[in-house]
Design a protein around this motif. Structure first.
Motif, PDB file in Angstrom:
ATOM      1  N   SER A 136      20.059   7.304  41.171  1.00  0.00           N
ATOM      2  CA  SER A 136      18.779   8.443  41.321  1.00  0.00           C
ATOM      3  C   SER A 136      17.795   8.287  42.366  1.00  0.00           C
ATOM      4  O   SER A 136      17.381   9.357  43.046  1.00  0.00           O
ATOM      5  N   SER A 137      17.416   7.040  42.903  1.00  0.00           N
ATOM      6  CA  SER A 137      16.546   6.833  43.879  1.00  0.00           C
ATOM      7  C   SER A 137      17.216   7.426  45.416  1.00  0.00           C
ATOM      8  O   SER A 137      16.890   7.722  46.415  1.00  0.00           O
ATOM      9  N   ALA A 138      18.718   7.541  45.346  1.00  0.00           N
ATOM     10  CA  ALA A 138      19.297   7.754  46.694  1.00  0.00           C
ATOM     11  C   ALA A 138      19.834   9.222  46.645  1.00  0.00           C
ATOM     12  O   ALA A 138      19.747   9.690  47.523  1.00  0.00           O
ATOM     13  N   VAL A 139      20.096   9.784  45.438  1.00  0.00           N
ATOM     14  CA  VAL A 139      20.592  11.073  45.109  1.00  0.00           C
ATOM     15  C   VAL A 139      19.558  12.027  45.154  1.00  0.00           C
ATOM     16  O   VAL A 139      19.664  13.011  46.139  1.00  0.00           O
ATOM     17  N   ASN A 140      18.545  11.773  44.446  1.00  0.00           N
ATOM     18  CA  ASN A 140      17.734  13.082  44.253  1.00  0.00           C
ATOM     19  C   ASN A 140      16.260  12.152  43.698  1.00  0.00           C
ATOM     20  O   ASN A 140      15.599  12.648  42.681  1.00  0.00           O
ATOM     21  N   PRO A 141      15.617  11.670  44.804  1.00  0.00           N
ATOM     22  CA  PRO A 141      14.343  11.112  44.428  1.00  0.00           C
ATOM     23  C   PRO A 141      13.319  12.057  44.213  1.00  0.00           C
ATOM     24  O   PRO A 141      12.146  11.701  43.548  1.00  0.00           O
ATOM     25  N   GLY A 142      13.302  13.223  44.561  1.00  0.00           N
ATOM     26  CA  GLY A 142      11.988  14.251  44.260  1.00  0.00           C
ATOM     27  C   GLY A 142      11.830  14.400  42.891  1.00  0.00           C
ATOM     28  O   GLY A 142      10.782  14.055  42.533  1.00  0.00           O
ATOM     29  N   PRO A 143      12.893  14.968  41.993  1.00  0.00           N
ATOM     30  CA  PRO A 143      12.409  14.988  40.442  1.00  0.00           C
ATOM     31  C   PRO A 143      12.373  13.792  39.754  1.00  0.00           C
ATOM     32  O   PRO A 143      11.897  13.751  38.778  1.00  0.00           O
ATOM     33  N   THR A 144      13.214  12.890  40.442  1.00  0.00           N
ATOM     34  CA  THR A 144      13.297  11.525  39.584  1.00  0.00           C
ATOM     35  C   THR A 144      12.185  10.526  39.749  1.00  0.00           C
ATOM     36  O   THR A 144      12.197   9.600  39.117  1.00  0.00           O
ATOM     37  N   ALA A 145      11.286  10.813  40.928  1.00  0.00           N
ATOM     38  CA  ALA A 145      10.252   9.821  40.952  1.00  0.00           C
ATOM     39  C   ALA A 145       9.235   9.653  39.589  1.00  0.00           C
ATOM     40  O   ALA A 145       8.657   8.802  39.474  1.00  0.00           O
ATOM     41  N   ARG A 146       9.462  10.746  38.790  1.00  0.00           N
ATOM     42  CA  ARG A 146       8.671  10.662  37.683  1.00  0.00           C
ATOM     43  C   ARG A 146       9.050   9.623  36.554  1.00  0.00           C
ATOM     44  O   ARG A 146       8.527   9.167  35.968  1.00  0.00           O
ATOM     45  N   TYR A 147      10.254   9.110  37.135  1.00  0.00           N
ATOM     46  CA  TYR A 147      10.495   7.727  36.283  1.00  0.00           C
ATOM     47  C   TYR A 147       9.572   6.647  36.460  1.00  0.00           C
ATOM     48  O   TYR A 147       9.639   5.521  35.597  1.00  0.00           O
ATOM     49  N   LEU A 148       8.864   6.559  37.423  1.00  0.00           N
ATOM     50  CA  LEU A 148       7.849   5.628  37.964  1.00  0.00           C
ATOM     51  C   LEU A 148       6.357   5.888  37.198  1.00  0.00           C
ATOM     52  O   LEU A 148       5.533   5.049  37.548  1.00  0.00           O
ATOM     53  N   LEU A 149       6.147   6.935  36.744  1.00  0.00           N
ATOM     54  CA  LEU A 149       4.846   7.411  36.130  1.00  0.00           C
ATOM     55  C   LEU A 149       4.216   6.078  35.397  1.00  0.00           C
ATOM     56  O   LEU A 149       3.033   6.028  35.321  1.00  0.00           O
ATOM     57  N   SER A 150       5.123   5.650  34.436  1.00  0.00           N
ATOM     58  CA  SER A 150       4.503   4.594  33.597  1.00  0.00           C
ATOM     59  C   SER A 150       3.883   3.189  34.476  1.00  0.00           C
ATOM     60  O   SER A 150       3.143   2.535  33.687  1.00  0.00           O
ATOM     61  N   MET A 151       4.075   3.381  35.517  1.00  0.00           N
ATOM     62  CA  MET A 151       3.534   2.338  36.522  1.00  0.00           C
ATOM     63  C   MET A 151       2.010   2.271  36.394  1.00  0.00           C
ATOM     64  O   MET A 151       1.264   1.407  37.042  1.00  0.00           O
ATOM     65  N   CYS A 152       1.638   3.524  36.169  1.00  0.00           N
ATOM     66  CA  CYS A 152      -0.065   3.955  35.832  1.00  0.00           C
ATOM     67  C   CYS A 152      -0.898   2.602  35.240  1.00  0.00           C
ATOM     68  O   CYS A 152      -1.768   2.606  35.411  1.00  0.00           O
ATOM     69  N   VAL A 153       0.124   2.367  34.226  1.00  0.00           N
ATOM     70  CA  VAL A 153      -0.776   1.446  33.127  1.00  0.00           C
ATOM     71  C   VAL A 153      -1.032   0.182  33.993  1.00  0.00           C
ATOM     72  O   VAL A 153      -2.162  -0.418  33.540  1.00  0.00           O
ATOM     73  N   ALA A 154      -0.337  -0.320  34.976  1.00  0.00           N
ATOM     74  CA  ALA A 154      -0.683  -1.358  35.870  1.00  0.00           C
ATOM     75  C   ALA A 154      -1.695  -1.191  36.973  1.00  0.00           C
ATOM     76  O   ALA A 154      -1.800  -2.211  37.707  1.00  0.00           O
ATOM     77  N   LEU A 155      -2.063   0.022  36.983  1.00  0.00           N
ATOM     78  CA  LEU A 155      -3.090   0.436  38.039  1.00  0.00           C
ATOM     79  C   LEU A 155      -4.454  -0.777  38.187  1.00  0.00           C
ATOM     80  O   LEU A 155      -4.389  -1.143  39.356  1.00  0.00           O
ATOM     81  N   PRO A 156      -4.986  -1.142  37.048  1.00  0.00           N
ATOM     82  CA  PRO A 156      -6.040  -1.905  37.198  1.00  0.00           C
ATOM     83  C   PRO A 156      -5.351  -3.472  37.820  1.00  0.00           C
ATOM     84  O   PRO A 156      -6.187  -4.039  38.642  1.00  0.00           O
ATOM     85  N   ALA A 157      -4.482  -3.916  37.581  1.00  0.00           N
ATOM     86  CA  ALA A 157      -3.787  -4.831  37.859  1.00  0.00           C
ATOM     87  C   ALA A 157      -3.703  -4.981  39.429  1.00  0.00           C
ATOM     88  O   ALA A 157      -3.875  -5.935  40.073  1.00  0.00           O
ATOM     89  N   ILE A 158      -3.072  -3.657  39.911  1.00  0.00           N
ATOM     90  CA  ILE A 158      -2.801  -3.759  41.264  1.00  0.00           C
ATOM     91  C   ILE A 158      -4.107  -3.743  41.963  1.00  0.00           C
ATOM     92  O   ILE A 158      -4.072  -4.286  43.252  1.00  0.00           O
TER      93      ILE A 158
END
Length: 556
Positions: A374-396
């Motif tokens: 997905s990251s190679a073929v169509n990263p535009g719409p599939t970037a949403r798969y990373l949204l759950s990384m927001c949970v780790a924002l304080p740790a970052i």
């Protein structure tokens, strides 16, 4: 658990959550973001649950994405009526709940000030972030709530296990842990890093409790919530089960990658130079076509690669620094002789382990996305798969925040420079997200125009009683829901053959219509092929009209 008390921090939290809610309600009131057929599937599912009593197990046509969001949206649809706005009110409610949960989790693991700053950041957002928060794709706000709730409950259980007694209340907490794990897995398997690491932490810190009836009720809660998934997979042929559907989706992407001879290096480019910056707030974001290996090399290629690459590099450096800090602290204080529960550093060990779990979950999600096609073929719409990384924002943010949390101005030159660098980095992130929100509001006229075109088309079709139509995927479900199912549509692919109809009943009804209408976007391949074949061969057979950017062929 401690009783909730209203203090200054809680009042600030309330104000920030209200700001987040008001901003998002303002956006959806302006019909932003522009809806599409994928979102309309959730809208239609909520409509069917509310008024037909249907209870789909999965998102129509995808037997691995649970229908939790559609079920949660159905009371909104029942009470307020079917509309895109109504369903999006649920998403805003879920996002507000996520902010409150994240505040509590961050306060427990770090500090209240970092918790408030994290909520402040997420109250705003770039266009890409806000799209995922406000479009009903079927899982993203749900995942944020479930993952944060799971980690917060795990933290409570682990911190209190040394003094815990076997009570009904305690067993209910283990039952809730199982329910949250089951709901998360059913909703989307992208939550597995959060689920797996939460259960691992329970095994490490609550070993004494995770046995007997506590284990039974935890498993009971988990099995209860994945039982719809189990039922579906037992009752369906093996070729249509969840596991095979996941394999087929990934295989389709891999096949497309091979068919277009796409370089494996494009995975890194799509993931680190586009998806990660897009979903973590960088803006304005360059399109993938302006990145190396995705399009021709231009001046924009260099500029976009440097700016978005530096943003991702900063994220990865912070992730690595925070991970090293957590691992080092765990290694230094882990008891070598005495039992874990009796260690003087027990509380700190639990907190460091939870911080590490946050970081490893985010890292696992990014890694899985990067190695996927997905990251190679169509990263535009599939970037949403990373949204759950927001949970780790304080740790970052912790490596930056730790150095300024006392707000004491350093006296030494080197320390002073580092202090200003940390403050500058935090302010840059905040400014980036605020600017992203402003740019989002600037985009609302485009969304309004798209909404008006859609309503014009729906009105035309209803007025002319052209309610059984053939169209393409990105039009069908939108028109069905916008007309409250007065217009029914069947999807045709580029070759005018039956395409993906997520709800087969619609295709059946349209197929039985004596004189269906054909409705295609003017620039679509379907319109071109229909014009060149059926219309060109017998133009007297069809009446051709152009309405709101669509060409309409109806039989005379």
């Amino acid at each position: 658990m401690k009783r909730f008390r209203i203090g200054i921090s809680e009042l600030i939290l309330l104000a920030l959550v209200v700001v987040a809610i008001v901003l998002r309600i303002a956006l959806i009131s302006l019909n932003w973001p522009t809806t599409n057929s994928d979102e309309s599937v959730i809208d239609l599912m909520a409509l069917h649950i509310a008024f037909r009593g249907e209870h789909p197990i999965f998102y129509y046509g995808q037997s691995y994405l649970g229908s939790l969001e559609a079920h949660l949206a159905s009371p909104f649809v029942l009470l307020l009526g079917p509309s895109v706005f109504t369903v999006r009110l649920l998403l805003i409610t879920l996002f507000a709940l996520f902010l409150i949960l994240l505040y509590n989790l961050t306060s427990k693991l770090y500090s209240r000030k970092l918790a408030l700053f994290s909520v402040l950041l997420l109250s705003f957002g770039s266009i890409d972030m806000l799209i995922q928060e406000l479009k009903a794709f079927g899982r993203y706000p749900d995942i944020l709530v479930l993952s944060t709730s799971l980690l917060l409950l795990t933290a409570h259980l682990a911190l209190t296990t040394p003094t815990a007694t076997l009570t009904i209340r305690r067993r209910l907490l283990f039952l809730l842990e199982g329910i949250l794990c089951g709901l998360a897995v059913w909703t989307d398997q992208i939550t597995l890093p959060f689920v797996g690491l939460s259960l691992l932490l329970l095994l490490v810190f609550c070993r004494r409790e995770v046995r007997g009836w506590n284990l039974v009720v935890l498993l009971a809660g988990f099995l209860l919530c994945i039982s719809p998934m189990v039922y579906y997979n037992v009752s369906m042929p093996i070729t249509h089960n969840t596991f095979n559907d996941i394999i087929n989706v990934n295989k389709a992407m891999a096949d497309e990658m091979a068919a277009h001879n796409i370089s494996p290096w494009r995975r890194l480019v799509g993931s680190l130079l586009f998806a990660l910056p897009a979903i973590t707030g960088f803006n304005p974001i360059c399109t993938p076509e302006n990145l190396p290996l995705f399009g021709p090399t231009t001046v924009a290629t260099f500029t976009c690669s440097i700016t978005q690459g530096l943003w991702s590099l900063g994220y990865l450096v912070l992730w690595g620094s925070a991970t090293v800090m957590a691992v080092t602290s765990l290694w230094r204080h882990w008891p070598r002789q005495e039992p874990l529960a009796k260690s003087p550093a027990y509380r700190m060990l639990v907190l460091e382990a939870l911080r590490l779990a946050l970081l490893l979950s985010a890292g696992a999600i990014l890694l899985l996305y990067t190695v996927s096609a997905s990251s190679a073929v169509n990263p535009g719409p599939t970037a949403r798969y990373l949204l759950s990384m927001c949970v780790a924002l304080p740790a970052i943010l912790w490596p930056l925040w730790r150095g300024i949390q006392t707000l004491a101005f350093p006296e030494k030159g080197g320390a002073r420079l580092l202090f200003f660098a940390r403050v500058g980095a935090l302010l840059l992130i905040l400014v980036m997200l605020v600017v992203g929100t402003i740019r989002t509001f600037a985009d609302t006229p485009n969304a309004q125009a798209a909404y008006e075109r859609q309503q014009t088309l729906v009105s035309y079709l209803l007025t002319h009683q052209q309610t059984r139509i053939y169209s393409e995927y990105w039009t069908c479900n939108r028109l069905i829901f916008a007309s409250n199912e007065n217009i029914l549509c069947s999807n045709l692919d580029y070759n005018l053959e039956p395409g993906q109809n997520r709800y087969p009943e619609y295709a059946t009804i349209v197929g039985q219509a004596p004189s269906p209408t054909y409705v295609f976007p003017l620039t679509s391949l379907q319109a071109h092929n229909f014009e060149a074949t059926r219309y060109a061969s017998d133009p007297t057979h069809y009446r051709r009209e152009t309405v709101a950017g669509y060409v309409i062929y109806s039989r005379r």
